[in-house]
Design a protein around this motif. Structure first.
Motif, PDB file in Angstrom:
ATOM      1  N   GLY A  54       0.803  -1.209   0.000  1.00 46.74           N
ATOM      2  CA  GLY A  54       0.000   0.000   0.000  1.00 46.74           C
ATOM      3  C   GLY A  54       0.836   1.260   0.000  1.00 46.74           C
ATOM      4  N   VAL A  55       0.212   2.342  -0.464  1.00 46.14           N
ATOM      5  CA  VAL A  55       0.884   3.638  -0.584  1.00 46.14           C
ATOM      6  C   VAL A  55       0.231   4.654   0.342  1.00 46.14           C
ATOM      7  CG1 VAL A  55       1.334   5.595  -2.125  1.00 46.14           C
ATOM      8  CG2 VAL A  55       1.608   3.260  -2.964  1.00 46.14           C
ATOM      9  N   LEU A  56       1.076   5.398   1.042  1.00 42.56           N
ATOM     10  CA  LEU A  56       0.633   6.587   1.765  1.00 42.56           C
ATOM     11  C   LEU A  56       0.870   7.785   0.862  1.00 42.56           C
ATOM     12  CD1 LEU A  56      -0.291   8.170   4.272  1.00 42.56           C
ATOM     13  CD2 LEU A  56       2.120   8.218   4.999  1.00 42.56           C
ATOM     14  N   ASP A  57      -0.199   8.379   0.374  1.00 43.75           N
ATOM     15  CA  ASP A  57      -0.130   9.588  -0.457  1.00 43.75           C
ATOM     16  C   ASP A  57      -0.163  10.781   0.485  1.00 43.75           C
ATOM     17  OD1 ASP A  57      -0.546  11.728  -2.148  1.00 43.75           O
ATOM     18  OD2 ASP A  57      -2.485  11.041  -2.888  1.00 43.75           O
ATOM     19  N   ILE A  58       1.011  11.403   0.678  1.00 47.19           N
ATOM     20  CA  ILE A  58       1.138  12.527   1.607  1.00 47.19           C
ATOM     21  C   ILE A  58       1.721  13.700   0.824  1.00 47.19           C
ATOM     22  CG2 ILE A  58       3.372  11.633   2.478  1.00 47.19           C
ATOM     23  CD1 ILE A  58       0.781  13.270   4.755  1.00 47.19           C
ATOM     24  N   GLU A  59       0.924  14.748   0.645  1.00 45.38           N
ATOM     25  CA  GLU A  59       1.295  15.799  -0.302  1.00 45.38           C
ATOM     26  C   GLU A  59       0.578  17.101   0.020  1.00 45.38           C
ATOM     27  OE1 GLU A  59      -0.969  15.755  -4.077  1.00 45.38           O
ATOM     28  OE2 GLU A  59      -1.197  13.588  -3.696  1.00 45.38           O
ATOM     29  N   TRP A  60       0.675  18.057  -0.907  1.00 50.76           N
ATOM     30  CA  TRP A  60       0.042  19.365  -0.734  1.00 50.76           C
ATOM     31  C   TRP A  60      -1.447  19.211  -0.441  1.00 50.76           C
ATOM     32  CZ3 TRP A  60       3.494  23.056  -0.207  1.00 50.76           C
ATOM     33  CH2 TRP A  60       4.739  22.913  -0.832  1.00 50.76           C
ATOM     34  N   ASN A  61      -1.895  19.889   0.584  1.00 50.17           N
ATOM     35  CA  ASN A  61      -3.271  19.797   1.052  1.00 50.17           C
ATOM     36  C   ASN A  61      -4.206  20.540   0.087  1.00 50.17           C
ATOM     37  OD1 ASN A  61      -5.656  19.741   2.494  1.00 50.17           O
ATOM     38  ND2 ASN A  61      -4.930  21.020   4.170  1.00 50.17           N
ATOM     39  N   PRO A  62      -5.150  19.849  -0.559  1.00 48.65           N
ATOM     40  CA  PRO A  62      -6.065  20.545  -1.463  1.00 48.65           C
ATOM     41  C   PRO A  62      -7.192  21.266  -0.744  1.00 48.65           C
ATOM     42  CG  PRO A  62      -6.618  18.230  -1.380  1.00 48.65           C
ATOM     43  CD  PRO A  62      -5.382  18.391  -0.531  1.00 48.65           C
ATOM     44  N   TYR A  63      -7.270  21.126   0.576  1.00 47.69           N
ATOM     45  CA  TYR A  63      -8.399  21.647   1.337  1.00 47.69           C
ATOM     46  C   TYR A  63      -8.057  22.837   2.236  1.00 47.69           C
ATOM     47  CZ  TYR A  63      -9.818  16.878   0.168  1.00 47.69           C
ATOM     48  OH  TYR A  63     -10.086  15.708  -0.490  1.00 47.69           O
ATOM     49  N   GLY A  64      -6.768  23.150   2.368  1.00 47.30           N
ATOM     50  CA  GLY A  64      -6.407  24.212   3.292  1.00 47.30           C
ATOM     51  C   GLY A  64      -4.908  24.356   3.415  1.00 47.30           C
ATOM     52  N   ALA A  65      -4.424  24.551   4.652  1.00 50.71           N
ATOM     53  CA  ALA A  65      -3.003  24.790   4.903  1.00 50.71           C
ATOM     54  C   ALA A  65      -2.149  23.664   4.336  1.00 50.71           C
ATOM     55  CB  ALA A  65      -2.764  24.923   6.405  1.00 50.71           C
ATOM     56  N   SER A  66      -1.070  24.027   3.651  1.00 54.34           N
ATOM     57  CA  SER A  66      -0.238  23.058   2.940  1.00 54.34           C
ATOM     58  C   SER A  66       0.209  21.896   3.812  1.00 54.34           C
ATOM     59  CB  SER A  66       0.995  23.760   2.354  1.00 54.34           C
ATOM     60  OG  SER A  66       0.624  24.702   1.374  1.00 54.34           O
ATOM     61  N   CYS A  67       0.555  22.197   5.058  1.00 57.70           N
ATOM     62  CA  CYS A  67       1.066  21.173   5.968  1.00 57.70           C
ATOM     63  C   CYS A  67       0.011  20.725   6.974  1.00 57.70           C
ATOM     64  CB  CYS A  67       2.313  21.679   6.696  1.00 57.70           C
ATOM     65  SG  CYS A  67       3.672  22.118   5.575  1.00 57.70           S
ATOM     66  N   TYR A  68      -1.245  20.957   6.639  1.00 58.70           N
ATOM     67  CA  TYR A  68      -2.381  20.486   7.452  1.00 58.70           C
ATOM     68  C   TYR A  68      -2.338  21.030   8.880  1.00 58.70           C
ATOM     69  CZ  TYR A  68      -2.943  17.225   3.566  1.00 58.70           C
ATOM     70  OH  TYR A  68      -3.108  16.674   2.308  1.00 58.70           O
ATOM     71  N   GLY A  69      -1.705  22.182   9.047  1.00 57.88           N
ATOM     72  CA  GLY A  69      -1.657  22.805  10.353  1.00 57.88           C
ATOM     73  C   GLY A  69      -0.695  22.160  11.326  1.00 57.88           C
ATOM     74  N   LYS A  70       0.196  21.302  10.840  1.00 61.73           N
ATOM     75  CA  LYS A  70       1.122  20.585  11.722  1.00 61.73           C
ATOM     76  C   LYS A  70       2.538  21.125  11.592  1.00 61.73           C
ATOM     77  CE  LYS A  70      -1.291  16.162  12.096  1.00 61.73           C
ATOM     78  NZ  LYS A  70      -1.532  16.325  13.538  1.00 61.73           N
ATOM     79  N   SER A  71       3.264  21.084  12.709  1.00 59.69           N
ATOM     80  CA  SER A  71       4.691  21.378  12.682  1.00 59.69           C
ATOM     81  C   SER A  71       5.417  20.222  12.002  1.00 59.69           C
ATOM     82  CB  SER A  71       5.223  21.544  14.098  1.00 59.69           C
ATOM     83  OG  SER A  71       5.158  20.300  14.797  1.00 59.69           O
ATOM     84  N   ALA A  72       6.680  20.440  11.634  1.00 63.03           N
ATOM     85  CA  ALA A  72       7.449  19.373  10.992  1.00 63.03           C
ATOM     86  C   ALA A  72       7.548  18.143  11.883  1.00 63.03           C
ATOM     87  CB  ALA A  72       8.841  19.888  10.627  1.00 63.03           C
ATOM     88  N   SER A  73       7.793  18.338  13.169  1.00 60.41           N
ATOM     89  CA  SER A  73       7.927  17.190  14.066  1.00 60.41           C
ATOM     90  C   SER A  73       6.603  16.453  14.231  1.00 60.41           C
ATOM     91  CB  SER A  73       8.459  17.639  15.426  1.00 60.41           C
ATOM     92  OG  SER A  73       7.581  18.581  16.035  1.00 60.41           O
ATOM     93  N   ALA A  74       5.510  17.198  14.283  1.00 56.74           N
ATOM     94  CA  ALA A  74       4.202  16.560  14.400  1.00 56.74           C
ATOM     95  C   ALA A  74       3.849  15.802  13.125  1.00 56.74           C
ATOM     96  CB  ALA A  74       3.133  17.603  14.715  1.00 56.74           C
ATOM     97  N   MET A  75       4.238  16.336  11.975  1.00 59.20           N
ATOM     98  CA  MET A  75       3.965  15.638  10.721  1.00 59.20           C
ATOM     99  C   MET A  75       4.765  14.347  10.633  1.00 59.20           C
ATOM    100  SD  MET A  75       2.175  15.590   7.982  1.00 59.20           S
ATOM    101  CE  MET A  75       1.593  17.270   7.693  1.00 59.20           C
ATOM    102  N   VAL A  76       6.027  14.403  11.017  1.00 65.83           N
ATOM    103  CA  VAL A  76       6.848  13.189  11.014  1.00 65.83           C
ATOM    104  C   VAL A  76       6.247  12.136  11.939  1.00 65.83           C
ATOM    105  CG1 VAL A  76       9.093  12.228  11.694  1.00 65.83           C
ATOM    106  CG2 VAL A  76       8.985  14.344  10.340  1.00 65.83           C
ATOM    107  N   ALA A  77       5.770  12.558  13.091  1.00 60.27           N
ATOM    108  CA  ALA A  77       5.150  11.626  14.035  1.00 60.27           C
ATOM    109  C   ALA A  77       3.896  11.002  13.432  1.00 60.27           C
ATOM    110  CB  ALA A  77       4.826  12.332  15.342  1.00 60.27           C
ATOM    111  N   TRP A  78       3.098  11.806  12.731  1.00 62.21           N
ATOM    112  CA  TRP A  78       1.868  11.290  12.113  1.00 62.21           C
ATOM    113  C   TRP A  78       2.205  10.247  11.045  1.00 62.21           C
ATOM    114  CZ3 TRP A  78      -0.741  10.286   7.738  1.00 62.21           C
ATOM    115  CH2 TRP A  78      -2.122  10.136   7.830  1.00 62.21           C
TER     116      TRP A  78
END
Length: 278
Positions: free
Chosen positions: A163-187
Motif C-alpha cells: 500500500g501507498v501513503l499519499d502525503i502531499e500538498w493539502n487541497p483543502y487548506g493549509a499546505s502542511c495540514y496545520g502541523k509542525s514538521a515534528s508533528a507531521m513526522v510523528a503522524w
C-alpha cells in the motif's frame, strides 16, 4: 483530464490550476451520459482529492521523461476521477502496473475501486492501492487501519504491491495540514508503523520533494524502510527527499493518453514483481 500539448504550457498559480482543471472536468463530464460521468474533480471537497493534486502547481508542468539511464516499467495511478478505466487499452500501450485510490482520511472510499483494482489485475497487471492522507482529521494509526479495512491490504501473490501513503500538498487548506514538521513526522511514522503491523509490509511513500522539505523539515528517518514514489512533472525526477539515494517509482505526468497520471518504475518488470513479493 488535460491532454498532451506540443508547446510549453503557461504556468498557473495553485488557485488557477484548480479553476482550470475544474472547468475542464465539467466540460468533459457534460459530454457524457450521467451514468458515465466521472467524479467531478479536482475541487477542494473532502474525498475528492486524487494522487498528485498539488504537483502541477508546485513540481512541474507535465513533461515527458528524458532518456532513461536504466530500464523503466510503465505504470498508471487512478482514482474515482477516471471512472471505469479501459484497462485493456492501457495494457496494449505497455502499462504493466497500476495503483488505485482506495481511501481518504477515515471518511471516504473510492466508488470505482472494484472496477479499477480488479480490472488491472484482470488484464495481467501488478496492482496495489493507495490512501490519501489527511493528517488534520484523524491519527495516522486510525487512517492506516481504515485503509487496510477498505482495500489497502496485501498478499504475497506476486501481483499485489504494498500500500501507498499519499502525503502531499493539502487541497483543502493549509499546505502542511496545520502541523509542525515534528508533528507531521510523528503522524507519518504512526501510519507506516500501523500499516506494517497489519500487513507485514512497509508502505510506499508518495510525495514531492518540495512538500517533504516544507512539511517534514526534510526528514530522513523513513528512507531505510519505506520505498519512495516521487512526484515531479519534468524530464527527470530531480532532487529526492533526504535519505533517499534513488526512487522506486516516479509520477512524471498528469496528461497521459488514456488516463492522466503515468509513472515510471525504476527497473524492469521483474523488479516490480520483487516489490510485490516483498
Amino acid at each position: 483530464m488535460p491532454v498532451r500539448r506540443s508547446r510549453r504550457p503557461r504556468r498557473l498559480s495553485p488557485a488557477g490550476v484548480l479553476l482550470a482543471a475544474l472547468g475542464l472536468a465539467l466540460s468533459s463530464a457534460s459530454a457524457l451520459p450521467a451514468s458515465a460521468a466521472p467524479e467531478p474533480l479536482p475541487v477542494p471537497v473532502r474525498g475528492s482529492a486524487y494522487l498528485g493534486i498539488g504537483v502541477l502547481a508546485h513540481d512541474g508542468e507535465s513533461r515527458s521523461p528524458g532518456a532513461a539511464a536504466a530500464t523503466r516499467t510503465e505504470g498508471v495511478d487512478v482514482s474515482a476521477y477516471q471512472g471505469n478505466v479501459a484497462w485493456s487499452t492501457l495494457w496494449s500501450s505497455g502499462v504493466r502496473w497500476a495503483y488505485t485510490k482506495a481511501t481518504e482520511g477515515t471518511y471516504y472510499t473510492n466508488p470505482y475501486f472494484t472496477q479499477q483494482y480488479d480490472g488491472a489485475y484482470g488484464v495481467g497487471m501488478i496492482r496495489g492501492s493507495y490512501h490519501f492522507a489527511t493528517p488534520d482529521t484523524t491519527s495516522g494509526t486510525a487512517q492506516a487501519n481504515y485503509f487496510v479495512d477498505h482495500g489497502g491490504g496485501w498478499s504475497k501473490d506476486g501481483r499485489t504491491l504494498p500500500g501507498v501513503l499519499d502525503i502531499e500538498w493539502n487541497p483543502y487548506g493549509a499546505s502542511c495540514y496545520g502541523k509542525s514538521a515534528s508533528a507531521m513526522v510523528a503522524w507519518i511514522s504512526d501510519f507506516v508503523a500501523a500499516y506494517h503491523s497489519r500487513t507485514g509490509r512497509y508502505a510506499v511513500i508518495y510525495t514531492s520533494t518540495s512538500w517533504w522539505s516544507s512539511c517534514t523539515g526534510n526528514h530522513a528517518g523513513l528512507a531505510a524502510a519505506d520505498p519512495l514514489w516521487i512526484a515531479r512533472y519534468a524530464s527527470d525526477a530531480g532532487t529526492l527527499p533526504a535519505g533517499y539515494t534513488f526512487y522506486t517509482m516516479w509520477q512524471y505526468t498528469s496528461s497521459g493518453p488514456t488516463v492522466g497520471d503515468h509513472d515510471a518504475f525504476n527497473g524492469a518488470l521483474d523488479r516490480v514483481t520483487a516489490l510485490a513479493n516483498g
